[in-house]
Design an enzyme around this catalytic site. Structure first.
Site, PDB file in Angstrom:
ATOM      1  N   GLU A  43       0.869  -1.182   0.000  1.00  0.00           N
ATOM      2  CA  GLU A  43       0.000   0.000   0.000  1.00  0.00           C
ATOM      3  C   GLU A  43       0.903   1.228   0.000  1.00  0.00           C
ATOM      4  O   GLU A  43       1.746   1.390   0.890  1.00  0.00           O
ATOM      5  CB  GLU A  43      -0.909   0.038   1.239  1.00  0.00           C
ATOM      6  CG  GLU A  43      -1.870   1.224   1.164  1.00  0.00           C
ATOM      7  CD  GLU A  43      -2.691   1.490   2.429  1.00  0.00           C
ATOM      8  OE1 GLU A  43      -3.607   2.322   2.355  1.00  0.00           O
ATOM      9  OE2 GLU A  43      -2.417   0.879   3.482  1.00  0.00           O
ATOM     10  N   GLU A  68       4.986   4.735   3.579  1.00  0.00           N
ATOM     11  CA  GLU A  68       4.524   6.077   3.970  1.00  0.00           C
ATOM     12  C   GLU A  68       5.705   7.032   3.925  1.00  0.00           C
ATOM     13  O   GLU A  68       6.803   6.702   4.349  1.00  0.00           O
ATOM     14  CB  GLU A  68       3.893   6.021   5.375  1.00  0.00           C
ATOM     15  CG  GLU A  68       3.582   7.352   6.018  1.00  0.00           C
ATOM     16  CD  GLU A  68       2.720   8.275   5.156  1.00  0.00           C
ATOM     17  OE1 GLU A  68       1.699   7.829   4.606  1.00  0.00           O
ATOM     18  OE2 GLU A  68       3.100   9.461   5.023  1.00  0.00           O
ATOM     19  N   ASP A  95       9.617   7.927   0.138  1.00  0.00           N
ATOM     20  CA  ASP A  95       8.830   8.543  -0.921  1.00  0.00           C
ATOM     21  C   ASP A  95       8.709   7.529  -2.056  1.00  0.00           C
ATOM     22  O   ASP A  95       9.723   6.978  -2.520  1.00  0.00           O
ATOM     23  CB  ASP A  95       9.561   9.807  -1.412  1.00  0.00           C
ATOM     24  CG  ASP A  95       8.699  10.615  -2.360  1.00  0.00           C
ATOM     25  OD1 ASP A  95       7.969  10.021  -3.177  1.00  0.00           O
ATOM     26  OD2 ASP A  95       8.760  11.859  -2.297  1.00  0.00           O
ATOM     27  N   ASP A 116      -3.312  11.584  -1.962  1.00  0.00           N
ATOM     28  CA  ASP A 116      -3.426  13.055  -2.008  1.00  0.00           C
ATOM     29  C   ASP A 116      -3.841  13.475  -3.421  1.00  0.00           C
ATOM     30  O   ASP A 116      -3.197  13.071  -4.389  1.00  0.00           O
ATOM     31  CB  ASP A 116      -2.081  13.702  -1.644  1.00  0.00           C
ATOM     32  CG  ASP A 116      -1.707  13.417  -0.198  1.00  0.00           C
ATOM     33  OD1 ASP A 116      -2.616  13.361   0.650  1.00  0.00           O
ATOM     34  OD2 ASP A 116      -0.503  13.229   0.090  1.00  0.00           O
ATOM     35  N   ASP A 152     -12.419   9.361  -2.260  1.00  0.00           N
ATOM     36  CA  ASP A 152     -13.709  10.079  -2.245  1.00  0.00           C
ATOM     37  C   ASP A 152     -13.640  11.266  -3.205  1.00  0.00           C
ATOM     38  O   ASP A 152     -14.596  12.015  -3.319  1.00  0.00           O
ATOM     39  CB  ASP A 152     -14.025  10.610  -0.843  1.00  0.00           C
ATOM     40  CG  ASP A 152     -13.092  11.743  -0.482  1.00  0.00           C
ATOM     41  OD1 ASP A 152     -11.870  11.574  -0.666  1.00  0.00           O
ATOM     42  OD2 ASP A 152     -13.577  12.807  -0.067  1.00  0.00           O
ATOM     43  N   THR A 189     -10.153   2.348   5.461  1.00  0.00           N
ATOM     44  CA  THR A 189      -8.971   3.132   5.835  1.00  0.00           C
ATOM     45  C   THR A 189      -9.436   4.244   6.794  1.00  0.00           C
ATOM     46  O   THR A 189     -10.642   4.467   6.952  1.00  0.00           O
ATOM     47  CB  THR A 189      -8.304   3.769   4.595  1.00  0.00           C
ATOM     48  OG1 THR A 189      -9.067   4.907   4.189  1.00  0.00           O
ATOM     49  CG2 THR A 189      -8.200   2.786   3.439  1.00  0.00           C
ATOM     50  N   GLU A 190      -8.491   4.979   7.358  1.00  0.00           N
ATOM     51  CA  GLU A 190      -8.871   6.091   8.251  1.00  0.00           C
ATOM     52  C   GLU A 190      -9.684   7.123   7.470  1.00  0.00           C
ATOM     53  O   GLU A 190     -10.715   7.609   7.942  1.00  0.00           O
ATOM     54  CB  GLU A 190      -7.645   6.808   8.832  1.00  0.00           C
ATOM     55  CG  GLU A 190      -6.672   5.963   9.605  1.00  0.00           C
ATOM     56  CD  GLU A 190      -5.577   5.413   8.703  1.00  0.00           C
ATOM     57  OE1 GLU A 190      -5.504   4.171   8.619  1.00  0.00           O
ATOM     58  OE2 GLU A 190      -4.799   6.164   8.094  1.00  0.00           O
ATOM     59  N   TYR A 191      -9.186   7.488   6.290  1.00  0.00           N
ATOM     60  CA  TYR A 191      -9.887   8.493   5.486  1.00  0.00           C
ATOM     61  C   TYR A 191     -11.253   7.999   5.037  1.00  0.00           C
ATOM     62  O   TYR A 191     -12.215   8.759   4.968  1.00  0.00           O
ATOM     63  CB  TYR A 191      -9.039   8.885   4.258  1.00  0.00           C
ATOM     64  CG  TYR A 191      -8.139  10.048   4.537  1.00  0.00           C
ATOM     65  CD1 TYR A 191      -7.126   9.937   5.484  1.00  0.00           C
ATOM     66  CD2 TYR A 191      -8.292  11.256   3.883  1.00  0.00           C
ATOM     67  CE1 TYR A 191      -6.288  11.001   5.761  1.00  0.00           C
ATOM     68  CE2 TYR A 191      -7.459  12.328   4.147  1.00  0.00           C
ATOM     69  CZ  TYR A 191      -6.462  12.196   5.091  1.00  0.00           C
ATOM     70  OH  TYR A 191      -5.645  13.258   5.362  1.00  0.00           O
ATOM     71  N   GLU A 192     -11.342   6.738   4.733  1.00  0.00           N
ATOM     72  CA  GLU A 192     -12.616   6.175   4.275  1.00  0.00           C
ATOM     73  C   GLU A 192     -13.667   6.287   5.385  1.00  0.00           C
ATOM     74  O   GLU A 192     -14.818   6.636   5.135  1.00  0.00           O
ATOM     75  CB  GLU A 192     -12.385   4.703   3.899  1.00  0.00           C
ATOM     76  CG  GLU A 192     -13.583   4.021   3.278  1.00  0.00           C
ATOM     77  CD  GLU A 192     -13.205   2.670   2.705  1.00  0.00           C
ATOM     78  OE1 GLU A 192     -12.018   2.283   2.751  1.00  0.00           O
ATOM     79  OE2 GLU A 192     -14.113   1.997   2.195  1.00  0.00           O
TER      80      GLU A 192
HETATM   81  C1  LIG Z   1      -4.699  11.414   2.298  1.00  0.00           C
HETATM   82  S1  LIG Z   1      -3.630  10.336   3.125  1.00  0.00           S
HETATM   83  C2  LIG Z   1      -4.486   8.766   3.103  1.00  0.00           C
HETATM   84  C3  LIG Z   1      -3.971   7.804   4.134  1.00  0.00           C
HETATM   85  C4  LIG Z   1      -4.594   6.401   4.111  1.00  0.00           C
HETATM   86  N1  LIG Z   1      -4.241   5.681   2.890  1.00  0.00           N
HETATM   87  C5  LIG Z   1      -6.090   6.456   4.257  1.00  0.00           C
HETATM   88  O1  LIG Z   1      -6.798   6.109   3.290  1.00  0.00           O
HETATM   89  O2  LIG Z   1      -6.579   6.804   5.330  1.00  0.00           O
HETATM   90  C6  LIG Z   1      -2.353  10.086   1.906  1.00  0.00           C
HETATM   91  C7  LIG Z   1      -1.076   9.536   2.500  1.00  0.00           C
HETATM   92  O3  LIG Z   1      -0.163   9.256   1.452  1.00  0.00           O
HETATM   93  C8  LIG Z   1       1.139   9.670   1.841  1.00  0.00           C
HETATM   94  N2  LIG Z   1       1.906   9.938   0.613  1.00  0.00           N
HETATM   95  C9  LIG Z   1       1.656  10.921  -0.280  1.00  0.00           C
HETATM   96  N3  LIG Z   1       2.548  10.911  -1.279  1.00  0.00           N
HETATM   97  C10 LIG Z   1       3.392   9.873  -1.001  1.00  0.00           C
HETATM   98  C11 LIG Z   1       4.543   9.365  -1.656  1.00  0.00           C
HETATM   99  N4  LIG Z   1       5.023   9.934  -2.771  1.00  0.00           N
HETATM  100  N5  LIG Z   1       5.163   8.295  -1.120  1.00  0.00           N
HETATM  101  C12 LIG Z   1       4.702   7.739   0.031  1.00  0.00           C
HETATM  102  N6  LIG Z   1       3.622   8.194   0.698  1.00  0.00           N
HETATM  103  C13 LIG Z   1       2.971   9.254   0.198  1.00  0.00           C
HETATM  104  C14 LIG Z   1       0.879  10.901   2.680  1.00  0.00           C
HETATM  105  O4  LIG Z   1       1.959  11.216   3.521  1.00  0.00           O
HETATM  106  C15 LIG Z   1      -0.380  10.494   3.449  1.00  0.00           C
HETATM  107  O5  LIG Z   1      -0.074   9.828   4.647  1.00  0.00           O
END
Ligand SMILES: C[S@@+](CC[C@H](N)C(=O)[O-])C[C@H]1O[C@@H](n2cnc3c(N)ncnc32)[C@H](O)[C@@H]1O
Length: 211
Positions: A43, A68, A95, A116, A152, A189-192
């Site tokens: 993931e 992450e 990253d 994001d 979403d 997920t948390e966001y879901e």
């Molecule tokens: C909006 S959050 C969603 C978190 C989780 N997947 C959820 O659905 O609840 C997006 C996550 O992706 C991570 N993220 C964004 N770009 C990334 C990248 N290039 N590599 C690794 N993680 C990344 C962000 O730091 C953040 O924790």
């Protein structure tokens, strides 16, 4: 994701039994990390880790790796995950731009959950479903490239469908309102949880490439 600074984040990360601190050293050797030949699902952007943790608990015959980018978010995930004893789960703080340095052709599935959206056009290449990332993912899949995405954000969803299509993927399954569909065994997920409690529809797509 808005981040709050987590005190001792480096220490929490460095001491977790789930973290792989030097992931590029395991390129082409991930099966040896798990000491088995089970499929590996990753993931990307796992946030606080609810999804990857519940998957690892529910599916012991699959190996899971949560990725992450940010230390503070990873530290929050670890605080939760370290309470469990799971041999099929690992975490990487990195990253995803570096993903080809970490995996060779050894991944069976990628999950992109509530990535994001980067709404401005000039930031489109940062979206985890942009052609830049899809080309990188091409080099880490073992056999058939397979991606499951939930969001979403309608604009990100539409952008991603076009991007998947332009990069040779076909749609296996799709829902414009996952929680009202007959999709079974969904892991939230948390966001879901947050967005579905506001009655936002959750978009879902599963795409694969026919090699
Ligand atoms: C909006 S959050 C969603 C978190 C989780 N997947 C959820 O659905 O609840 C997006 C996550 O992706 C991570 N993220 C964004 N770009 C990334 C990248 N290039 N590599 C690794 N993680 C990344 C962000 O730091 C953040 O924790």
């Amino acid at each position: 994701m808005r981040q709050r600074n987590v005190k001792n984040k480096k220490e929490i990360i460095n001491n977790s039994r789930y973290i792989i601190l030097n992931p590029s050293e395991y390129k082409n050797k991930w099966q040896s990390v798990f000491n088995n030949n089970q499929p590996i699902y990753i993931e990307i952007g796992m946030g606080k880790g609810d999804f990857i943790l519940e998957n690892a608990i529910r599916y012991p015959n699959i190996n899971f790796i949560g990725i992450e980018k940010f230390d503070s978010i990873m530290a929050l995930a670890i605080k939760k995950i370290d309470n469990y004893e799971l041999s099929n789960l690992r975490l990487i703080r990195m990253d995803a731009l570096d993903i080809e340095n970490v995996f060779s052709k050894e991944i069976d599935k990628i999950y992109l959950n509530f990535s994001d959206p980067w709404p401005k056009d000039r930031h489109a290449k940062r979206r985890l479903s942009s052609p830049i990332f899809l080309k990188k993912y091409d080099n880490i899949f073992k056999n058939i490239p397979l991606i499951e995405m939930k969001t979403d954000n309608r604009k990100l969803f539409e952008y991603s469908l076009i991007s998947f299509n332009n990069n040779g993927y076909i749609i296996d399954d799709i829902s414009l309102d996952l929680h009202k569909s007959n999709y079974e065994n969904n892991i939230m997920t948390e966001y879901e949880r947050k967005f579905s409690s506001l009655n936002n529809p959750i978009y879902y797509v599963k795409v694969e490439k026919n090699n």
